[in-house]
Design a protein around this motif. Structure first.
Motif, PDB file in Angstrom:
ATOM      1  N   THR A   7      -1.682   8.038  -8.913  1.00 51.08           N
ATOM      2  CA  THR A   7      -1.098   6.820  -9.465  1.00 51.08           C
ATOM      3  C   THR A   7       0.194   7.124 -10.205  1.00 51.08           C
ATOM      4  O   THR A   7       1.167   6.366 -10.117  1.00 51.08           O
ATOM      5  CB  THR A   7      -2.100   6.129 -10.410  1.00 51.08           C
ATOM      6  OG1 THR A   7      -3.340   5.938  -9.725  1.00 51.08           O
ATOM      7  CG2 THR A   7      -1.570   4.769 -10.852  1.00 51.08           C
ATOM      8  N   ARG A  43       3.130   1.190   2.830  1.00 52.44           N
ATOM      9  CA  ARG A  43       1.939   0.347   2.684  1.00 52.44           C
ATOM     10  C   ARG A  43       1.180   0.203   3.993  1.00 52.44           C
ATOM     11  O   ARG A  43       0.001  -0.142   3.997  1.00 52.44           O
ATOM     12  CB  ARG A  43       2.325  -1.049   2.184  1.00 52.44           C
ATOM     13  CG  ARG A  43       2.812  -1.092   0.763  1.00 52.44           C
ATOM     14  CD  ARG A  43       2.803  -2.518   0.241  1.00 52.44           C
ATOM     15  NE  ARG A  43       3.523  -3.438   1.119  1.00 52.44           N
ATOM     16  CZ  ARG A  43       4.839  -3.623   1.107  1.00 52.44           C
ATOM     17  NH1 ARG A  43       5.584  -2.934   0.254  1.00 52.44           N
ATOM     18  NH2 ARG A  43       5.420  -4.486   1.926  1.00 52.44           N
ATOM     19  N   THR A  74       0.301   4.219  -2.753  1.00 53.46           N
ATOM     20  CA  THR A  74       0.579   3.627  -4.058  1.00 53.46           C
ATOM     21  C   THR A  74       2.063   3.381  -4.254  1.00 53.46           C
ATOM     22  O   THR A  74       2.469   2.360  -4.829  1.00 53.46           O
ATOM     23  CB  THR A  74       0.040   4.542  -5.173  1.00 53.46           C
ATOM     24  OG1 THR A  74      -1.381   4.640  -5.043  1.00 53.46           O
ATOM     25  CG2 THR A  74       0.375   3.995  -6.549  1.00 53.46           C
ATOM     26  N   ALA A 107       2.923   0.181  -2.457  1.00 52.79           N
ATOM     27  CA  ALA A 107       2.309  -1.008  -3.048  1.00 52.79           C
ATOM     28  C   ALA A 107       2.933  -1.341  -4.405  1.00 52.79           C
ATOM     29  O   ALA A 107       3.322  -2.489  -4.659  1.00 52.79           O
ATOM     30  CB  ALA A 107       0.805  -0.790  -3.194  1.00 52.79           C
ATOM     31  N   LEU A 108       3.044  -0.350  -5.287  1.00 54.73           N
ATOM     32  CA  LEU A 108       3.619  -0.601  -6.601  1.00 54.73           C
ATOM     33  C   LEU A 108       5.111  -0.899  -6.500  1.00 54.73           C
ATOM     34  O   LEU A 108       5.648  -1.694  -7.280  1.00 54.73           O
ATOM     35  CB  LEU A 108       3.382   0.593  -7.521  1.00 54.73           C
ATOM     36  CG  LEU A 108       1.972   0.737  -8.099  1.00 54.73           C
ATOM     37  CD1 LEU A 108       1.896   1.937  -9.029  1.00 54.73           C
ATOM     38  CD2 LEU A 108       1.545  -0.521  -8.840  1.00 54.73           C
ATOM     39  N   GLN A 139       5.443  -4.586  -5.825  1.00 54.44           N
ATOM     40  CA  GLN A 139       5.109  -5.389  -7.004  1.00 54.44           C
ATOM     41  C   GLN A 139       6.161  -5.244  -8.091  1.00 54.44           C
ATOM     42  O   GLN A 139       6.562  -6.233  -8.725  1.00 54.44           O
ATOM     43  CB  GLN A 139       3.728  -4.979  -7.526  1.00 54.44           C
ATOM     44  CG  GLN A 139       2.601  -5.348  -6.581  1.00 54.44           C
ATOM     45  CD  GLN A 139       1.263  -4.799  -7.024  1.00 54.44           C
ATOM     46  OE1 GLN A 139       1.148  -3.666  -7.485  1.00 54.44           O
ATOM     47  NE2 GLN A 139       0.221  -5.603  -6.888  1.00 54.44           N
ATOM     48  N   TYR A 172       0.310  -3.795 -13.623  1.00 55.38           N
ATOM     49  CA  TYR A 172       0.171  -3.440 -12.214  1.00 55.38           C
ATOM     50  C   TYR A 172      -0.229  -1.972 -12.049  1.00 55.38           C
ATOM     51  O   TYR A 172      -1.010  -1.622 -11.156  1.00 55.38           O
ATOM     52  CB  TYR A 172       1.477  -3.704 -11.466  1.00 55.38           C
ATOM     53  CG  TYR A 172       1.737  -5.159 -11.173  1.00 55.38           C
ATOM     54  CD1 TYR A 172       0.757  -5.970 -10.616  1.00 55.38           C
ATOM     55  CD2 TYR A 172       2.981  -5.742 -11.447  1.00 55.38           C
ATOM     56  CE1 TYR A 172       0.996  -7.295 -10.339  1.00 55.38           C
ATOM     57  CE2 TYR A 172       3.231  -7.079 -11.171  1.00 55.38           C
ATOM     58  CZ  TYR A 172       2.230  -7.848 -10.625  1.00 55.38           C
ATOM     59  OH  TYR A 172       2.466  -9.171 -10.348  1.00 55.38           O
ATOM     60  N   ARG A 188      -3.581  -0.709 -10.272  1.00 56.47           N
ATOM     61  CA  ARG A 188      -3.530   0.226  -9.154  1.00 56.47           C
ATOM     62  C   ARG A 188      -4.367   1.465  -9.439  1.00 56.47           C
ATOM     63  O   ARG A 188      -4.958   2.055  -8.508  1.00 56.47           O
ATOM     64  CB  ARG A 188      -2.079   0.622  -8.881  1.00 56.47           C
ATOM     65  CG  ARG A 188      -1.886   1.263  -7.515  1.00 56.47           C
ATOM     66  CD  ARG A 188      -2.074   0.257  -6.418  1.00 56.47           C
ATOM     67  NE  ARG A 188      -2.509   0.886  -5.190  1.00 56.47           N
ATOM     68  CZ  ARG A 188      -2.779   0.231  -4.072  1.00 56.47           C
ATOM     69  NH1 ARG A 188      -2.676  -1.068  -4.031  1.00 56.47           N
ATOM     70  NH2 ARG A 188      -3.169   0.886  -2.993  1.00 56.47           N
ATOM     71  N   ASN A 239      -7.169   2.921  -7.047  1.00 56.52           N
ATOM     72  CA  ASN A 239      -7.105   4.300  -6.583  1.00 56.52           C
ATOM     73  C   ASN A 239      -8.365   5.084  -6.931  1.00 56.52           C
ATOM     74  O   ASN A 239      -8.705   6.044  -6.222  1.00 56.52           O
ATOM     75  CB  ASN A 239      -5.869   4.992  -7.163  1.00 56.52           C
ATOM     76  CG  ASN A 239      -4.586   4.491  -6.531  1.00 56.52           C
ATOM     77  OD1 ASN A 239      -4.613   3.832  -5.494  1.00 56.52           O
ATOM     78  ND2 ASN A 239      -3.466   4.792  -7.149  1.00 56.52           N
TER      79      ASN A 239
END
Length: 283
Positions: free
Chosen positions: A95, A131, A161, A164-165, A168, A210, A214, A218
């Motif tokens: 993460t 992703r 990650t 995805a992050l 966001q 966020y 996450r 994870n």
């Protein structure tokens, strides 16, 4: 009849037909779902409806065996704690690395932050690719290349990650108040100074929210990757579930540790977010 009256009449007729079109589409969708369910159910070794009465048999066995273990159940929690710590370590490192990469892609992929325009679509498409790869598939490939260890799981989770992050974070960036950014630009601040003093104070609480969400995801992903040899609590779950009856107390202990870990992460997220918000208000 004037053109305006004719237009209003046509609009009224379209509005009357709209519910009919919606019902027709809904009917077709339901028919497709029912037909698909029937086909899938026919291909299964068992049946969905006939198996519903057995749905809670295995969870019930787990609870019963955990209850029968008595005080020894708490010893199982202590025994499996190192496996949980290993899973948390995999998730935490993944993460952090994915979050840092996500921040970089988020700033490069935000069109309102005065980034060189050609970089924006490149950063966004890169995040799309990241992703698109499921952690499990990527972990299986890395395990084949690097061998069985927590490292492939960490790389796989961090890769997903970041994408995805990054998405966001970039959406958070695009919703900031631009006045502070424009004000610093007017007095000659550099791009990095504008990001540090105008953007980060606005986005940091949402970034943290966020990030911690996450981290929760994870932890679960790292546990799942343990089923394919990545180590941690997933490896123990594969063993206890594979043994079936007689190991329900161990399975229950592993699930309870996971639930407690998610609960603590959620509480830590709330506490840190409140601290940041309170510090911003005092400032």
């Amino acid at each position: 009849m004037t053109n305006a009256d004719a237009m209003r009449l046509e609009i009224a007729q379209i509005r009357k037909r709209r519910p009919l079109y919606s019902m027709a589409v809904l009917g077709i969708l339901i028919a497709v779902i029912v037909a698909g369910y029937g086909q899938a159910n026919a291909m299964n070794s068992g049946g969905f409806l006939s198996g519903l009465d057995q749905f809670f048999d295995y969870p019930g066995e787990i609870v019963i065996e955990a209850w029968q273990a008595g005080p020894a159940f708490f010893g199982l929690l202590w025994r499996f704690l190192p496996a949980l710590i290993e899973t948390l370590n995999i998730a935490a490192v993944a993460t952090i690395l994915g979050g840092l990469a996500g921040m970089l892609f988020a700033f490069l992929g935000s069109g309102n932050l005065n980034v060189w325009p050609p970089l924006v679509p490149v950063a966004r498409r890169t995040m799309d690719v990241m992703r698109a790869f499921p952690e499990l598939i990527l972990a299986l490939f890395l395990i084949f290349v690097l061998g069985t260890s927590p490292v492939p799981a960490m790389i796989a989770v961090a890769f997903h990650t970041a994408g995805a992050l990054g998405k966001q974070f970039s959406e958070v960036n695009e919703n900031i108040d631009m006045k502070a950014l424009e004000g610093l630009g007017a007095v000659g601040a550099t791009w990095f100074q504008r990001m540090k003093f105008a953007v980060l104070p606005q986005v940091l609480p949402n970034y943290l929210s966020y990030f911690m969400l996450r981290f929760e995801i994870n932890v679960r992903a790292s546990a799942i990757l343990g089923f394919v040899g990545a180590g941690g609590i997933g490896t123990e779950l594969r063993r206890t579930i594979g043994w079936g009856q007689g190991s329900g107390d161990e399975t229950a202990a592993l699930f309870l540790l996971l639930i407690l870990a998610i609960f603590l992460i959620d509480q830590a997220s709330s506490w840190m977010r409140q601290r940041i918000t309170r510090a911003e208000k005092l400032a």
